[in-house]
Design a protein around this motif. Structure first.
Motif, PDB file in Angstrom:
ATOM      1  N   LEU A 193       0.857  -1.178   0.000  1.00  0.00           N
ATOM      2  CA  LEU A 193       0.000   0.000   0.000  1.00  0.00           C
ATOM      3  C   LEU A 193       0.892   1.226   0.000  1.00  0.00           C
ATOM      4  O   LEU A 193       1.815   1.331   0.818  1.00  0.00           O
ATOM      5  N   LEU A 194       0.630   2.159  -0.923  1.00  0.00           N
ATOM      6  CA  LEU A 194       1.440   3.364  -1.050  1.00  0.00           C
ATOM      7  C   LEU A 194       0.575   4.602  -0.933  1.00  0.00           C
ATOM      8  O   LEU A 194      -0.532   4.653  -1.472  1.00  0.00           O
ATOM      9  N   SER A 195       1.098   5.596  -0.252  1.00  0.00           N
ATOM     10  CA  SER A 195       0.504   6.922  -0.251  1.00  0.00           C
ATOM     11  C   SER A 195       1.583   7.891  -0.685  1.00  0.00           C
ATOM     12  O   SER A 195       2.489   8.212   0.098  1.00  0.00           O
ATOM     13  N   ASN A 196       1.505   8.324  -1.933  1.00  0.00           N
ATOM     14  CA  ASN A 196       2.504   9.269  -2.437  1.00  0.00           C
ATOM     15  C   ASN A 196       2.399  10.609  -1.717  1.00  0.00           C
ATOM     16  O   ASN A 196       3.410  11.268  -1.490  1.00  0.00           O
ATOM     17  N   ILE A 197       1.190  11.005  -1.354  1.00  0.00           N
ATOM     18  CA  ILE A 197       0.978  12.280  -0.655  1.00  0.00           C
ATOM     19  C   ILE A 197       1.730  12.302   0.667  1.00  0.00           C
ATOM     20  O   ILE A 197       2.332  13.303   1.039  1.00  0.00           O
ATOM     21  N   LEU A 198       1.708  11.184   1.380  1.00  0.00           N
ATOM     22  CA  LEU A 198       2.352  11.102   2.689  1.00  0.00           C
ATOM     23  C   LEU A 198       3.759  10.521   2.633  1.00  0.00           C
ATOM     24  O   LEU A 198       4.471  10.522   3.637  1.00  0.00           O
ATOM     25  N   GLY A 199       4.143   9.966   1.492  1.00  0.00           N
ATOM     26  CA  GLY A 199       5.444   9.312   1.390  1.00  0.00           C
ATOM     27  C   GLY A 199       5.507   8.047   2.228  1.00  0.00           C
ATOM     28  O   GLY A 199       6.527   7.734   2.827  1.00  0.00           O
ATOM     29  N   TYR A 200       4.407   7.312   2.250  1.00  0.00           N
ATOM     30  CA  TYR A 200       4.285   6.136   3.113  1.00  0.00           C
ATOM     31  C   TYR A 200       4.061   4.890   2.274  1.00  0.00           C
ATOM     32  O   TYR A 200       3.351   4.928   1.273  1.00  0.00           O
ATOM     33  N   SER A 201       4.651   3.773   2.703  1.00  0.00           N
ATOM     34  CA  SER A 201       4.351   2.490   2.089  1.00  0.00           C
ATOM     35  C   SER A 201       4.354   1.413   3.162  1.00  0.00           C
ATOM     36  O   SER A 201       5.094   1.500   4.145  1.00  0.00           O
ATOM     37  N   ALA A 202       3.502   0.431   2.969  1.00  0.00           N
ATOM     38  CA  ALA A 202       3.431  -0.706   3.896  1.00  0.00           C
ATOM     39  C   ALA A 202       3.206  -1.971   3.090  1.00  0.00           C
ATOM     40  O   ALA A 202       2.284  -2.036   2.273  1.00  0.00           O
ATOM     41  N   THR A 203       4.037  -2.960   3.317  1.00  0.00           N
ATOM     42  CA  THR A 203       3.841  -4.259   2.688  1.00  0.00           C
ATOM     43  C   THR A 203       2.852  -5.032   3.539  1.00  0.00           C
ATOM     44  O   THR A 203       3.072  -5.241   4.727  1.00  0.00           O
ATOM     45  N   ILE A 204       1.752  -5.431   2.928  1.00  0.00           N
ATOM     46  CA  ILE A 204       0.669  -6.105   3.643  1.00  0.00           C
ATOM     47  C   ILE A 204       0.802  -7.619   3.552  1.00  0.00           C
ATOM     48  O   ILE A 204       0.665  -8.320   4.543  1.00  0.00           O
ATOM     49  N   VAL A 205       1.066  -8.115   2.353  1.00  0.00           N
ATOM     50  CA  VAL A 205       1.061  -9.548   2.089  1.00  0.00           C
ATOM     51  C   VAL A 205       2.245  -9.902   1.208  1.00  0.00           C
ATOM     52  O   VAL A 205       2.586  -9.157   0.289  1.00  0.00           O
ATOM     53  N   ARG A 206       2.839 -11.045   1.486  1.00  0.00           N
ATOM     54  CA  ARG A 206       3.863 -11.602   0.609  1.00  0.00           C
ATOM     55  C   ARG A 206       3.442 -13.023   0.259  1.00  0.00           C
ATOM     56  O   ARG A 206       3.018 -13.780   1.129  1.00  0.00           O
ATOM     57  N   ILE A 207       3.523 -13.352  -1.023  1.00  0.00           N
ATOM     58  CA  ILE A 207       3.181 -14.708  -1.457  1.00  0.00           C
ATOM     59  C   ILE A 207       4.383 -15.355  -2.121  1.00  0.00           C
ATOM     60  O   ILE A 207       5.203 -14.678  -2.742  1.00  0.00           O
ATOM     61  N   THR A 208       4.465 -16.665  -1.969  1.00  0.00           N
ATOM     62  CA  THR A 208       5.467 -17.444  -2.691  1.00  0.00           C
ATOM     63  C   THR A 208       4.836 -18.756  -3.133  1.00  0.00           C
ATOM     64  O   THR A 208       4.002 -19.319  -2.417  1.00  0.00           O
ATOM     65  N   HIS A 209       5.203 -19.174  -4.326  1.00  0.00           N
ATOM     66  CA  HIS A 209       4.761 -20.488  -4.815  1.00  0.00           C
ATOM     67  C   HIS A 209       5.673 -20.925  -5.944  1.00  0.00           C
ATOM     68  O   HIS A 209       6.362 -20.128  -6.557  1.00  0.00           O
ATOM     69  N   VAL A 257       1.261 -17.721   2.006  1.00  0.00           N
ATOM     70  CA  VAL A 257       0.848 -16.335   2.182  1.00  0.00           C
ATOM     71  C   VAL A 257       1.367 -15.869   3.537  1.00  0.00           C
ATOM     72  O   VAL A 257       1.038 -16.456   4.559  1.00  0.00           O
ATOM     73  N   LEU A 258       2.167 -14.814   3.521  1.00  0.00           N
ATOM     74  CA  LEU A 258       2.679 -14.241   4.755  1.00  0.00           C
ATOM     75  C   LEU A 258       1.957 -12.938   5.029  1.00  0.00           C
ATOM     76  O   LEU A 258       2.009 -12.009   4.215  1.00  0.00           O
ATOM     77  N   ASP A 259       1.242 -12.880   6.146  1.00  0.00           N
ATOM     78  CA  ASP A 259       0.647 -11.635   6.620  1.00  0.00           C
ATOM     79  C   ASP A 259       1.794 -10.844   7.234  1.00  0.00           C
ATOM     80  O   ASP A 259       2.276 -11.171   8.315  1.00  0.00           O
ATOM     81  N   ARG A 260       2.258  -9.821   6.531  1.00  0.00           N
ATOM     82  CA  ARG A 260       3.450  -9.094   6.964  1.00  0.00           C
ATOM     83  C   ARG A 260       3.218  -8.271   8.231  1.00  0.00           C
ATOM     84  O   ARG A 260       4.162  -7.946   8.931  1.00  0.00           O
ATOM     85  N   LEU A 261       1.971  -7.932   8.520  1.00  0.00           N
ATOM     86  CA  LEU A 261       1.703  -7.117   9.705  1.00  0.00           C
ATOM     87  C   LEU A 261       1.686  -7.954  10.978  1.00  0.00           C
ATOM     88  O   LEU A 261       2.103  -7.489  12.031  1.00  0.00           O
ATOM     89  N   SER A 262       1.190  -9.171  10.886  1.00  0.00           N
ATOM     90  CA  SER A 262       1.157 -10.036  12.071  1.00  0.00           C
ATOM     91  C   SER A 262       2.243 -11.107  12.036  1.00  0.00           C
ATOM     92  O   SER A 262       2.414 -11.852  12.985  1.00  0.00           O
ATOM     93  N   ASN A 263       2.959 -11.180  10.909  1.00  0.00           N
ATOM     94  CA  ASN A 263       4.028 -12.153  10.711  1.00  0.00           C
ATOM     95  C   ASN A 263       3.531 -13.597  10.846  1.00  0.00           C
ATOM     96  O   ASN A 263       4.206 -14.450  11.412  1.00  0.00           O
ATOM     97  N   VAL A 264       2.340 -13.850  10.309  1.00  0.00           N
ATOM     98  CA  VAL A 264       1.744 -15.183  10.326  1.00  0.00           C
ATOM     99  C   VAL A 264       1.737 -15.742   8.906  1.00  0.00           C
ATOM    100  O   VAL A 264       1.369 -15.051   7.964  1.00  0.00           O
ATOM    101  N   ASN A 265       2.148 -17.005   8.769  1.00  0.00           N
ATOM    102  CA  ASN A 265       2.145 -17.704   7.481  1.00  0.00           C
ATOM    103  C   ASN A 265       0.885 -18.546   7.337  1.00  0.00           C
ATOM    104  O   ASN A 265       0.448 -19.177   8.302  1.00  0.00           O
ATOM    105  N   TYR A 266       0.349 -18.563   6.126  1.00  0.00           N
ATOM    106  CA  TYR A 266      -0.790 -19.403   5.780  1.00  0.00           C
ATOM    107  C   TYR A 266      -0.413 -20.216   4.555  1.00  0.00           C
ATOM    108  O   TYR A 266       0.421 -19.790   3.762  1.00  0.00           O
TER     109      TYR A 266
END
Length: 128
Positions: free
Chosen positions: A58-74, A83-92
């Motif tokens: 998620l990016l906000s150019n106005i605020l200069g902010y970014s957050a990675t929410i999800v990472r996937i690998t396969h 699926v890695l929930d990057r905010l809670s650091n839980v793998n599914y």
């Protein structure tokens, strides 16, 4: 040189949406839902050729902010997808497309993601 076909008949394949397609779709959805105040982007990592590794950011150019929410690998077979929930650091582990979409829905509707969206939108609106 011979033109012998040693491959045999190739199987018919159906058109499906890959995990990466679904991630791109969801990046577009959040961008449209917020009128591009918050932009969803998919970052695909180069590296091991046998592994797809991508994140939804998620990016906000106005605020200069970014957050990675999800990472996937396969791997090339697509499922299962990790699926890695990057905010809670839980793998599914998603065994199929329906599992994958349910996991994403759960993460996107989590309190931690909601708090980020509300905080970003509030700060952006205060600048208008």
């Amino acid at each position: 040189m011979s033109n012998d076909d040693l491959w045999g008949d190739l199987p018919e394949v159906e058109k499906i949406r890959t995990p990466l397609d679904i991630l791109y779709d969801q990046a577009d959805v959040i961008s449209k839902k917020t009128n591009n105040l918050i932009e969803g982007r998919v970052a695909v990592r180069d590296g091991k050729s046998y592994l797809v590794d991508a994140s939804l950011v998620l990016l906000s150019n106005i605020l200069g902010y970014s957050a990675t929410i999800v990472r996937i690998t396969h791997n090339v077979e697509m499922y299962p997808v990790t699926v890695l929930d990057r905010l809670s650091n839980v793998n599914y582990a998603a065994e199929n497309e329906n599992d994958f979409k349910e996991i994403l829905k759960e993460i996107f509707n989590s309190d931690s993601v909601r708090k980020i969206l509300i905080a970003l939108l509030t700060q952006i609106k205060s600048r208008e």
